[in-house]
Design a protein around this motif. Structure first.
Motif, PDB file in Angstrom:
ATOM      1  N   TYR A 166      -5.980  36.614 -33.914  1.00  0.00           N
ATOM      2  CA  TYR A 166      -6.160  36.376 -35.357  1.00  0.00           C
ATOM      3  C   TYR A 166      -7.094  37.374 -36.015  1.00  0.00           C
ATOM      4  O   TYR A 166      -7.229  37.393 -37.236  1.00  0.00           O
ATOM      5  N   CYS A 167      -7.782  38.208 -35.246  1.00  0.00           N
ATOM      6  CA  CYS A 167      -8.956  38.895 -35.777  1.00  0.00           C
ATOM      7  C   CYS A 167      -8.689  40.331 -36.210  1.00  0.00           C
ATOM      8  O   CYS A 167      -8.118  41.132 -35.456  1.00  0.00           O
ATOM      9  N   GLN A 204     -24.621  39.750 -36.433  1.00  0.00           N
ATOM     10  CA  GLN A 204     -23.258  39.510 -35.939  1.00  0.00           C
ATOM     11  C   GLN A 204     -22.549  40.820 -35.619  1.00  0.00           C
ATOM     12  O   GLN A 204     -22.732  41.820 -36.307  1.00  0.00           O
ATOM     13  N   LYS A 257     -18.429  30.325 -31.954  1.00  0.00           N
ATOM     14  CA  LYS A 257     -17.463  29.304 -32.374  1.00  0.00           C
ATOM     15  C   LYS A 257     -16.502  28.967 -31.251  1.00  0.00           C
ATOM     16  O   LYS A 257     -16.094  29.835 -30.486  1.00  0.00           O
ATOM     17  N   GLU A 259     -13.581  27.715 -31.992  1.00  0.00           N
ATOM     18  CA  GLU A 259     -12.325  28.034 -32.709  1.00  0.00           C
ATOM     19  C   GLU A 259     -11.295  26.896 -32.645  1.00  0.00           C
ATOM     20  O   GLU A 259     -10.768  26.478 -33.662  1.00  0.00           O
ATOM     21  N   MET A 297     -11.371  26.932 -36.725  1.00  0.00           N
ATOM     22  CA  MET A 297     -10.491  27.351 -37.807  1.00  0.00           C
ATOM     23  C   MET A 297      -9.471  26.246 -38.019  1.00  0.00           C
ATOM     24  O   MET A 297      -9.002  25.634 -37.051  1.00  0.00           O
ATOM     25  N   PRO A 327     -10.694  27.909 -43.111  1.00  0.00           N
ATOM     26  CA  PRO A 327      -9.245  27.970 -42.897  1.00  0.00           C
ATOM     27  C   PRO A 327      -8.915  29.232 -42.102  1.00  0.00           C
ATOM     28  O   PRO A 327      -9.634  30.230 -42.213  1.00  0.00           O
ATOM     29  N   PHE A 328      -7.864  29.169 -41.315  1.00  0.00           N
ATOM     30  CA  PHE A 328      -7.338  30.400 -40.716  1.00  0.00           C
ATOM     31  C   PHE A 328      -6.784  31.252 -41.858  1.00  0.00           C
ATOM     32  O   PHE A 328      -6.070  30.751 -42.725  1.00  0.00           O
ATOM     33  N   VAL A 329      -7.151  32.529 -41.869  1.00  0.00           N
ATOM     34  CA  VAL A 329      -6.631  33.448 -42.889  1.00  0.00           C
ATOM     35  C   VAL A 329      -5.988  34.624 -42.155  1.00  0.00           C
ATOM     36  O   VAL A 329      -6.660  35.295 -41.370  1.00  0.00           O
ATOM     37  N   ALA A 368     -14.768  32.228 -45.142  1.00  0.00           N
ATOM     38  CA  ALA A 368     -13.301  32.121 -45.065  1.00  0.00           C
ATOM     39  C   ALA A 368     -12.783  31.203 -46.175  1.00  0.00           C
ATOM     40  O   ALA A 368     -11.747  31.475 -46.790  1.00  0.00           O
ATOM     41  N   LEU A 403     -12.605  40.597 -40.901  1.00  0.00           N
ATOM     42  CA  LEU A 403     -12.056  39.754 -39.838  1.00  0.00           C
ATOM     43  C   LEU A 403     -10.697  39.220 -40.254  1.00  0.00           C
ATOM     44  O   LEU A 403      -9.838  38.948 -39.441  1.00  0.00           O
ATOM     45  N   TYR A 404     -10.546  39.055 -41.562  1.00  0.00           N
ATOM     46  CA  TYR A 404      -9.255  38.631 -42.120  1.00  0.00           C
ATOM     47  C   TYR A 404      -9.109  39.326 -43.464  1.00  0.00           C
ATOM     48  O   TYR A 404     -10.094  39.829 -44.032  1.00  0.00           O
TER      49      TYR A 404
HETATM   50  N1  5AD Z   1      -9.234  33.665 -40.145  1.00  0.00           N
HETATM   51  C1  5AD Z   1     -10.323  32.889 -40.273  1.00  0.00           C
HETATM   52  N2  5AD Z   1     -11.455  33.073 -39.592  1.00  0.00           N
HETATM   53  C2  5AD Z   1     -11.480  34.110 -38.750  1.00  0.00           C
HETATM   54  N3  5AD Z   1     -12.431  34.546 -37.931  1.00  0.00           N
HETATM   55  C3  5AD Z   1     -11.993  35.629 -37.291  1.00  0.00           C
HETATM   56  N4  5AD Z   1     -10.739  35.916 -37.671  1.00  0.00           N
HETATM   57  C4  5AD Z   1     -10.409  34.975 -38.577  1.00  0.00           C
HETATM   58  C5  5AD Z   1      -9.242  34.715 -39.319  1.00  0.00           C
HETATM   59  N5  5AD Z   1      -8.166  35.487 -39.213  1.00  0.00           N
HETATM   60  C6  5AD Z   1     -13.694  33.841 -37.777  1.00  0.00           C
HETATM   61  C7  5AD Z   1     -13.729  33.209 -36.401  1.00  0.00           C
HETATM   62  C8  5AD Z   1     -14.837  33.941 -35.713  1.00  0.00           C
HETATM   63  C9  5AD Z   1     -15.687  34.414 -36.861  1.00  0.00           C
HETATM   64  C10 5AD Z   1     -16.541  35.583 -36.540  1.00  0.00           C
HETATM   65  O1  5AD Z   1     -14.761  34.730 -37.862  1.00  0.00           O
HETATM   66  O2  5AD Z   1     -14.020  31.829 -36.521  1.00  0.00           O
HETATM   67  O3  5AD Z   1     -15.582  33.131 -34.868  1.00  0.00           O
END
Ligand code: 5AD
Ligand code: SF4
Length: 436
Positions: A166-167, A204, A257, A259, A297, A327-329, A368, A403-404
């Motif tokens: 996801y990152c 971080q 995290k 996750e 997430m 939220p996942f992004v 996020a 990260l997103y």
């Molecule tokens: N969407 C949301 N949160 C994310 N993180 C990393 N990638 C994403 C993503 N695509 C968050 C994760 C990680 C933090 C550093 O950033 O929870 O632990």
């Protein structure tokens, strides 16, 4: 050292300042007295936002160890919060019996089962959702009050040896221009944050082996010598020995995290990681006396409401102090770039239920959330959240720590706007005069 038993009667030590609190906690730990750090309950004042929880049986030993020092402190009895009067306000509100029953348990201070947590997360009716968020908001107000804790993060390296699907800074992602700040560059940012009056800096990075124990220890020592700020590390999975050395050098908090607690979903997202190892790292961090931050997430591919409920139970059972829920992004250039963004309302319900279940914890209104919804932080602050993390990475590097996609850059002004927008108070320590 034994973990404090949940049933044991507790007391809380409120200190005269943040550095006195850190000093007292270190002395008590050295004396093998079980301690835990929690947000200071609002009715006990707002000078130091974190206080030390002890077992009542240890209070005489505590006086022995910190009584003769220059630390100013007071000890109070500590009770777990109940939401008294909640049911009265819920009469005739158009919510279903199954929902009311769970609220009744919260009012009585009883623990919720996993099914009940799922039921709250699954709320389909708008009315129930409003009531849920309002109950969490009340719990937040009664426990930690109206002041929002502000912390600041420096994203000091975007090199990462891992490939989490996801990152946006995963190893195989070609998009970000890789950078690594020098210790001097980091210190310059730390001083800026310090001048704002902020008490905690979050360091971080991706999992970057350049910043090994030795280099990190030098960095921690310099920050402590020059500012005495509390330090949160967020640098991923490391060995027990390394966590121990960093703690001894002066690191206070650790953000790692989980996750997701669903082993299958975790595996599908983390080609380099193992859920059991991640949990083991979390346990080590607790054992070593770090104030721990975790989080999840919401809306990951394959994740169910039961999984989210299990995440909340994990945070509670592990005694996690700060829980970042976002939220996942989807991030461009990653295997999940086409996946859907996590649902904002479900994320907010997760924040609310986490406040109701975990009670006295720091809950950030996450970046996020702010990125997925411009009003996301205000909404989270009204649903149980009480913390904002600024991004204090130098401008020239920020773009490269995505990260997103479309990551929102929370600066001091946007944080203040969110605090005010939610009708809340800025921390007293903040030295920022808003002339506009
Ligand atoms: N969407 C949301 N949160 C994310 N993180 C990393 N990638 C994403 C993503 N695509 C968050 C994760 C990680 C933090 C550093 O950033 O929870 O632990
Ligand atoms: Fe690296 Fe962390 Fe991103 Fe995973 S989530 S790829 S460990 S920076």
């Amino acid at each position: 050292m034994d973990k404090m038993k949940t049933s044991e009667e507790k007391q809380i030590i409120v200190c005269g300042s943040n550095s006195q609190m850190l000093k007292a906690e270190a002395l008590l730990r050295r004396a093998q007295i079980s301690t835990d750090l929690v947000p200071t309950p609002s009715h006990l004042g707002s000078i130091c936002s974190t206080s030390i929880l002890i077992g009542k049986n240890d209070s005489a030993a505590v006086e022995d160890h910190i009584g003769g020092t220059d630390i100013s402190y007071r000890i109070y009895d500590y009770q777990t919060k109940k939401l008294s009067g909640l049911m009265k306000t819920l009469m005739n509100q158009g919510v279903r019996q199954s929902f009311l029953k769970i609220m009744e348990k919260l009012e009585a201070g009883e623990e919720l089962s996993k099914d009940e947590i799922v039921r709250l997360l699954d709320t389909q009716s708008e009315r129930e959702e409003e009531v849920l968020l309002a109950a969490a908001d009340r719990m937040r107000r009664e426990i930690v009050g109206d002041r929002v804790e502000i912390r600041a993060a420096i994203e000091f390296s975007n090199y990462c040896k891992k490939n989490c699907h996801y990152c946006g800074i995963r190893k195989s992602c070609a998009t970000p221009k890789r950078y690594r700040m020098t210790a001097d560059e980091i210190l310059a940012q730390v001083h800026e944050i310090h001048q704002l009056g902020i008490k905690t800096v979050i360091l971080q990075s991706g999992e970057d082996d350049y910043y090994n124990t030795e280099r990190l220890i030098d960095l921690i020592r310099r920050i402590k010598q020059e500012t005495a700020m509390a330090i949160t590390l967020s640098i991923g999975e490391r060995s027990y020995e390394e966590y121990r050395a960093l703690k001894r050098a002066g690191a206070n908090n650790y953000l790692l995290k989980i996750e997701t607690t669903n082993p299958k979903v975790f595996k599908s997202l983390h080609p380099d990681d193992d859920l059991k190892e991640r949990m083991e790292c979390t346990r080590w961090l607790k054992e070593l006396g770090y104030v721990t931050a975790s989080g999840n997430m919401v809306g990951l591919p394959g994740q169910s409401l039961e999984d989210i409920a299990q995440d909340i139970i994990f945070f509670k059972e592990m005694g996690i102090h700060m829980i970042g829920i976002g939220p996942f992004v989807p991030a461009k250039g990653t295997p999940l770039e086409q996946a859907e963004t996590g649902n904002i309302d479900l994320t907010l319900r997760t924040v609310a239920v986490t406040r109701l279940v975990c009670k006295n914890v720091y809950l950030p209104a996450t970046t996020a959330l702010a990125s997925a919804d411009p009003e996301g932080q205000v909404k989270a602050l009204k649903a149980g959240a009480n913390t904002i993390m600024l991004i204090s990475t130098p401008l020239k590097y920020r773009e490269s720590y995505q990260l997103y996609s479309n990551k929102n850059m929370i600066n001091i002004q946007s944080a203040i706007d969110a605090v005010k927008g939610a009708g809340r108070l800025l921390p007293k320590y903040l030295k920022w005069r808003n002339e506009q």
